[in-house]
Design a protein around this motif. Structure first.
Motif, PDB file in Angstrom:
ATOM      1  N   GLU A 164       0.876  -1.163   0.000  1.00  7.49           N
ATOM      2  CA  GLU A 164       0.000   0.000   0.000  1.00  7.49           C
ATOM      3  C   GLU A 164       0.924   1.227   0.000  1.00  7.49           C
ATOM      4  O   GLU A 164       2.115   1.106   0.288  1.00  7.49           O
ATOM      5  N   GLU A 165       0.386   2.392  -0.320  1.00  7.55           N
ATOM      6  CA  GLU A 165       1.230   3.554  -0.622  1.00  7.55           C
ATOM      7  C   GLU A 165       2.295   3.871   0.435  1.00  7.55           C
ATOM      8  O   GLU A 165       1.980   4.182   1.586  1.00  7.55           O
ATOM      9  N   PRO A 219       5.094   6.215   2.119  1.00  3.62           N
ATOM     10  CA  PRO A 219       5.278   7.665   2.213  1.00  3.62           C
ATOM     11  C   PRO A 219       6.338   8.166   1.232  1.00  3.62           C
ATOM     12  O   PRO A 219       7.426   7.587   1.135  1.00  3.62           O
ATOM     13  N   ARG A 268       8.387  10.548   1.208  1.00  3.35           N
ATOM     14  CA  ARG A 268       9.696  10.961   1.722  1.00  3.35           C
ATOM     15  C   ARG A 268      10.637   9.781   1.957  1.00  3.35           C
ATOM     16  O   ARG A 268      11.834   9.957   2.131  1.00  3.35           O
ATOM     17  N   MET A 269      10.103   8.557   2.012  1.00  2.00           N
ATOM     18  CA  MET A 269      10.949   7.408   2.345  1.00  2.00           C
ATOM     19  C   MET A 269      11.368   6.588   1.134  1.00  2.00           C
ATOM     20  O   MET A 269      12.235   5.721   1.234  1.00  2.00           O
ATOM     21  N   ARG A 279       3.813   2.412  -4.791  1.00  4.20           N
ATOM     22  CA  ARG A 279       3.294   1.103  -4.410  1.00  4.20           C
ATOM     23  C   ARG A 279       4.281  -0.032  -4.581  1.00  4.20           C
ATOM     24  O   ARG A 279       3.911  -1.194  -4.442  1.00  4.20           O
ATOM     25  N   LEU A 299       4.950  10.449  -5.520  1.00  7.21           N
ATOM     26  CA  LEU A 299       3.511  10.356  -5.229  1.00  7.21           C
ATOM     27  C   LEU A 299       2.756   9.803  -6.429  1.00  7.21           C
ATOM     28  O   LEU A 299       1.539   9.685  -6.395  1.00  7.21           O
ATOM     29  N   GLN A 314      -0.774  22.143  -1.038  1.00  6.63           N
ATOM     30  CA  GLN A 314      -1.405  21.485  -2.176  1.00  6.63           C
ATOM     31  C   GLN A 314      -0.401  20.804  -3.107  1.00  6.63           C
ATOM     32  O   GLN A 314      -0.788  20.143  -4.049  1.00  6.63           O
ATOM     33  N   LYS A 315       0.872  20.989  -2.847  1.00  8.47           N
ATOM     34  CA  LYS A 315       1.923  20.411  -3.698  1.00  8.47           C
ATOM     35  C   LYS A 315       1.783  20.867  -5.146  1.00  8.47           C
ATOM     36  O   LYS A 315       1.977  20.113  -6.091  1.00  8.47           O
ATOM     37  N   ILE A 352       0.239  18.182 -10.079  1.00  9.16           N
ATOM     38  CA  ILE A 352       0.730  16.918 -10.628  1.00  9.16           C
ATOM     39  C   ILE A 352      -0.302  15.835 -10.326  1.00  9.16           C
ATOM     40  O   ILE A 352      -0.691  15.643  -9.173  1.00  9.16           O
ATOM     41  N   LEU A 353      -0.738  15.158 -11.366  1.00 13.38           N
ATOM     42  CA  LEU A 353      -1.755  14.118 -11.205  1.00 13.38           C
ATOM     43  C   LEU A 353      -1.120  12.745 -11.226  1.00 13.38           C
ATOM     44  O   LEU A 353      -0.062  12.551 -11.802  1.00 13.38           O
ATOM     45  N   ASN A 354      -1.826  11.815 -10.637  1.00 18.08           N
ATOM     46  CA  ASN A 354      -1.402  10.427 -10.772  1.00 18.08           C
ATOM     47  C   ASN A 354      -2.385   9.706 -11.692  1.00 18.08           C
ATOM     48  O   ASN A 354      -2.964   8.690 -11.351  1.00 18.08           O
ATOM     49  N   THR A 355      -2.593  10.287 -12.846  1.00 20.46           N
ATOM     50  CA  THR A 355      -3.486   9.658 -13.803  1.00 20.46           C
ATOM     51  C   THR A 355      -3.160  10.194 -15.193  1.00 20.46           C
ATOM     52  O   THR A 355      -2.315  11.086 -15.325  1.00 20.46           O
TER      53      THR A 355
END
Lengths: 714, 316
Positions: free
Chosen positions: A11-12, A14, A16-17, A54, A256, A287-288, A306-309
């Motif tokens: 699952e997602e 973070p 930053r890691m 992921r 992300l 809001q990044k 920035i979208l993830n789609t």
């Protein structure tokens, strides 16, 4: 030579890691293959690692499918035990059986302990599949996470987020491994929304392409390139505009997204009346979004999300993001207007109910301490004829923390100080006051500038020193990686402010002023440690920060830094000047020689001290017997006076050159004179001469710290 | 398809989770600051017994009140809270299906799970998770509870908290919470969120910021606290009695740990009111939080202990 693929699906993770975990996973697999002798040459080049929110994956090309066999010599019992009268004993038979060879094939070897029987056996290499299935789960389990979690009943393992699938392939063969209750196979997953069915990876080397077909770009560098390109393309829709370069934000959005896209959105021009700091913070931190500048370099009423789609055909995503931003900006505007109803001056009292630290009381008390410290520090500066406005600094100190009571800072905590400065300006306080408030948290990072004005610098120093002094007085100093109050950063800030503002305040002065405020604070009695001990701890802590600054920021050689700080670690600016002087002369022959001589002096004095020998503070000229020591004595006396006046004038390099000129007389002295003479009077006078040199000539730098052997330098 | 009204949104989410097999609970009828504090979460996540529940929970945060003037902020907002103990393997997919159930076409939107770990020092509770972002809007808090009432959890529970006003404003594309259509009457006229709740927001803001009697609130707090503490201490005494004198286990099972929890919730709400009134000084603040935490931890321990006894009984 098959290819190895290992992918762990979660699952997602973070954002930053992810980067560090990807690198670590790649290294772990590389090391594992080498350790198990499963790599062919130039293995490093053939290993690639991948990551998305992921998944983490490693692809190793051309792995050996089989460990090579190795010959091994097993050592058995001593020959005299193994053979009696030339015949094998039961001990020899047992050994041969264990080694799996014929008794006739046993050898004899001799080692320092005697003669033994031995057997040379071939240890058969195991298959890569077998080794990897066994070892990879351990590597997965060993990955470092800043924060991890349990999710399965019985809590058998912790991982950053629940593990949902694993792909482990040697070419197209699945490896029979299991981790976190998940059995590995050849089934990965594509994009959460853009694909529905699992993705079957047909072969390790097909991984990247097959994921891409399922709308997942596994390589973060490729996603970065894709994002930059899309940012450029979207920005071109506004003529002359540019998006604001932001490395940190880019890194976040790369981690992300699995299949990144970019949309250009707009906001109402009317919001541009809000301070740019506020608008950019909302866009960037909350809001990044990337901010956009117009052709003249001013903030434009646009943003890039920035979208993830794979796109926004109906414009719904843009519409949604614009709506969110509008609400955020409305909030900010609401706060901005509401906050103005209570001027900063009236907010000073409100600081009584804002906690600074639970045992150190409120920001109101902190403000009082800062003001008193600012006043003392300015007094010291004025004595040295530094031009600074006491009135400005005091007003700034009084108002510095008041923005903590504003709605805007409660909402956007990262704008503390900045908001105070903006409000001060809006409320017609002098510009100097507003700027000092605006800057007083600076520098917040190594790239962040120090406060612009001297007044801002002094408020900043007093504030930071107060935090450090208070925390140390409570015993809350940083230890190891633990530094919850960012005291190291604040101490680094103090050093930089002193250096960049060329302030002649000493660290001791700054911190005795800070501690003094705690000493007189009656309400803190009984809560604080002994303040003398506290100061000792702070001095050590600040010395480390100064050392860090000289070495890692100013890039002085470590031995120069050691030499300089051994002499004194209290005046930052002075330490920099001395380090510059030492760096300039340290490679000259005379200086190297004199440094060697000082090491010798240090050793002689140490040994004499350990041997119980004593000597007076000053040498007596008329007790100097040999010509060589008379010559040295005379030169020391003369050099001492000269050094004293040069040093007072801070002509450090000249001073050092002068000291280096002692070289011939010092060399002759050590050639001709035996320091540890039998005669008490002679010996103690010679020791006193050396001690005088050490004392008088080590004020700029302790030369014995300079590394003189070529091999030890870097 | 027109977007759901506020109440349709609630009904659809409830129907979704009821279909999944959750116990559909009703809102807890004591003031809480978050759905997490309702006993259906705070107590149910303790101990080994699997449980699935969904409930609507009004959450009151006196300091967040804005007299009904701010279009995005409320003193009282509604959460839909789901607890899945233990979480199924496909919990994220399940959650995404619940979004589809309320009319969100995931292919037309941008969904991200961004790290956001939850922690409540007052409850001795923390968890790991995300804020779920839909087109840049945080619509859900998704948490894997790790600890609650100072107790390490096993099994772990997943908690989903939907912010209903935000979700409704998003779906209905309105800029102010007060413009959300709550329902449409038989005559087709709309009833808005403002019609239903604006007066309440105004008056409770006035009460919490201006009228709440500070001295009495302190007294209430002390009264609730002392009774809660007495009950927690009483539980230990009853336990001791059963252990030493062989009193019936029934004594333990009937002991009102749940009553103690209600008192603890009252304390927490009073603390929030005092905080909104600006009546808690710096030095007091940490101390009061610690006092409430001690109550929450004490109740959690007693409750868990009771559960374990019942569990053992059932197994025997």
């Amino acid at each position: 030579m098959p290819d190895l693929l290992i992918e762990i699906g979660c699952e997602e993770i973070p954002a930053r890691m992810i980067e560090a975990a990807r690198e670590e996973f790649g290294k772990r697999v590389t090391d594992l293959l080498q350790r198990e002798r499963l790599t062919v040459q130039r293995a490093e080049a053939a290993i690639a690692s991948f990551s998305t929110p992921r998944r983490l994956a490693v692809l190793a090309r051309h792995v050996s499918s089989q460990q090579p066999n190795v010959e091994e010599q097993l050592i058995g019992p001593a020959t005299k035990v193994a053979f009696k009268d030339g015949n094998p004993t039961p001990a020899a038979e047992a050994f041969a059986r264990k080694a799996g060879i014929d008794i006739a094939k046993l050898e004899k070897i001799t080692n320092p302990k005697g003669e033994y029987i031995a057997a040379t056996v071939v240890r058969k290499g195991r298959s890569a599949a077998e080794i990897l299935a066994e070892a990879l789960p351990k590597e997965l389990n060993a990955l470092y996470w800043a924060k991890n979690m349990y999710w399965r009943a019985g809590k058998p393992e912790r991982f950053v987020r629940p593990v949902r699938w694993i792909v482990a392939l040697l070419d197209d063969e699945s490896l029979p491994l299991e981790y976190a209750g998940v059995k590995a196979g050849n089934r990965s997953r594509g994009h959460r929304v853009l694909t529905s069915a699992p993705v079957t990876i047909s072969g390790a080397n097909e991984y990247v392409e097959e994921l891409k077909a399922s709308k997942v770009v596994a390589d973060p560098a490729e996603r970065l390139a894709q994002i930059r390109k899309a940012l450029d393309a979207e920005t071109r829709k506004v003529s002359g505009a540019r998006w604001r370069e932001d490395a940190e934000l880019l890194n976040t959005v790369v981690n992300l997204t699995e299949f990144p896209g970019v949309i250009l959105g707009s906001f109402d021009r009317a919001f541009l009346s809000l301070p740019e700091e506020v608008l950019v913070t909302v866009m960037r931190d909350h809001q990044k979004y990337f901010a956009v500048d117009d052709a003249s370099g001013k903030l434009a009423p646009h943003f890039l999300a920035i979208l993830n789609t794979d796109g926004d055909r109906d414009g719904m995503i843009r519409h949604g993001n614009e709506r969110v931003l509008r609400a955020r900006f409305n909030d900010a505007q609401f706060f901005w207007q509401a906050d103005q109803k209570i001027p900063l001056m009236e907010r000073v009292e409100m600081l009584r109910s804002v906690t600074f630290q639970k045992d150190l009381g409120s920001y109101w008390s902190k403000t009082e301490r800062i003001r008193a410290a600012v006043s003392s520090l300015i007094e010291a500066l004025v004595k040295r004829e530094v031009s600074i406005s006491k009135e400005t600094a005091d007003k700034a100190a009084l108002l510095a923390k008041t923005d903590l009571t504003t709605e805007l800072v409660k909402e956007f905590t990262e704008l503390q100080g900045i908001v105070g400065g903006l409000y001060a300006k809006a409320q017609s306080h002098p510009e100097g006051v507003a700027d000092a408030i605006y800057d007083h948290y600076r520098p917040e990072s190594t790239e962040d500038p120090v406060p612009r004005s001297l007044e801002g610098a002094i408020v900043s120093l007093a504030d930071k020193a107060d935090s450090i002094a208070g925390m140390f007085a409570l015993g809350l100093q940083p230890s190891g990686s633990k530094d919850p109050f960012a005291l190291r950063r604040q101490a680094n800030g103090i050093v930089r402010i002193l250096a960049e503002h060329n302030l002649s305040l000493s660290l001791e002065q700054i911190f005795s002023v800070a501690l003094e405020q705690y000493r007189v604070a009656t309400e803190l009695q009984g809560k604080l440690r002994d303040l003398k001990e506290t100061y000792t701890a702070i001095a050590q802590f600040l010395r480390e920060r100064l050392e860090f600054y000289l070495r890692d920021v100013r890039r002085f050689a470590y031995d120069v830094v050691n030499a300089v700080l051994s002499a004194d670690a209290n005046y930052v600016v002075d330490a920099i000047h001395r380090a510059e002087a030492v760096s300039a002369v340290r490679l000259t022959d005379d200086f190297i020689a004199i440094s060697t001589a000082f090491k010798r002096i240090k050793n002689i004095l140490r040994q004499a001290r350990e041997g119980g020998k004593k000597w007076p503070d000053e040498f007596k000229t008329d007790h100097l017997l040999e010509p060589a020591e008379q010559a040295l004595g005379a030169r020391v006396t003369e050099t001492r006076d000269r050094v004293l006046s040069l040093r007072k004038g801070r002509h450090y390099q000249e001073t050092l050159n002068h000291i280096a000129q002692l070289r011939p007389v010092v060399d002759t002295f050590f050639d001709k004179v035996m320091v540890m003479a039998e005669d008490d009077k002679l010996r103690s006078n010679r020791l006193a001469l050396l001690a005088t040199m050490q004392r008088s000539f080590s004020e700029i730098a302790d030369f014995s710290e300079i590394v003189t052997e070529k091999s030890a330098g870097s | 398809m027109s977007p759901p009204t506020f109440q349709e949104l609630i009904l659809k989410l409830q129907a979704f989770w009821a279909d999944y097999g959750c116990v559909l609970q009703q809102p807890y009828d004591i003031e809480v600051g978050a759905g997490t504090m309702a006993p259906e979460t705070f107590l149910r996540v303790l101990g080994p017994k699997p449980y699935r529940t969904a409930y609507l929970q009004p959450s009151r945060r006196p300091a967040d009140g804005r007299y009904g003037e701010n279009p995005n902020r409320l003193y009282k907002h509604l959460q839909l809270q789901v607890i899945l103990k233990p979480p199924p393997n496909d919990v994220q997919e399940l959650y995404l299906r619940s979004l589809q159930a309320i009319g969100i076409d995931l292919r037309k939107h941008d969904i991200k799970f961004e790290e956001d770990n939850w922690e409540s020092p007052t409850l001795g509770a923390w968890g790991i998770g995300w804020q779920v972002m839909l087109d840049g809007l945080e619509i859900t808090q998704f948490t894997y509870f790790q600890q609650c009432g100072g107790i390490d959890l096993d099994p772990i529970s997943a908690e989903l908290t939907y912010g209903l006003e935000r979700l409704a404003a998003f779906l209905q594309d309105v800029d102010s919470i007060y413009d959300i259509v709550w329902t449409r009457g038989a005559d087709g006229k709309t009833v808005t969120y403002g019609d239903v709740r604006l007066a309440e927001e105004l008056q409770f803001s006035v009460y919490n910021f201006e009228f709440a009697d500070v001295q009495k609130a302190w007294q209430h707090l002390q009264l609730y606290e002392s009774e809660c503490k007495a009950l927690i201490d009483g539980y230990a005494a009853v336990k001791k009695k059963t252990a030493e004198e062989g009193a019936a286990v029934e004594e333990v099972r009937r002991y009102p740990a749940l009553g103690a929890f209600d008192l603890c919730l009252k304390c927490s709400h009073l603390f929030n009111i005092l905080d909104a009134r600006g009546a808690i000084s710096v030095t007091e603040r940490v101390g009061v939080i610690a006092r409430i935490r001690a109550l929450a931890v004490g109740v959690a321990k007693a409750y868990l202990d009771q559960q374990q006894i019942s569990f053992r009984e059932a197994a025997a």
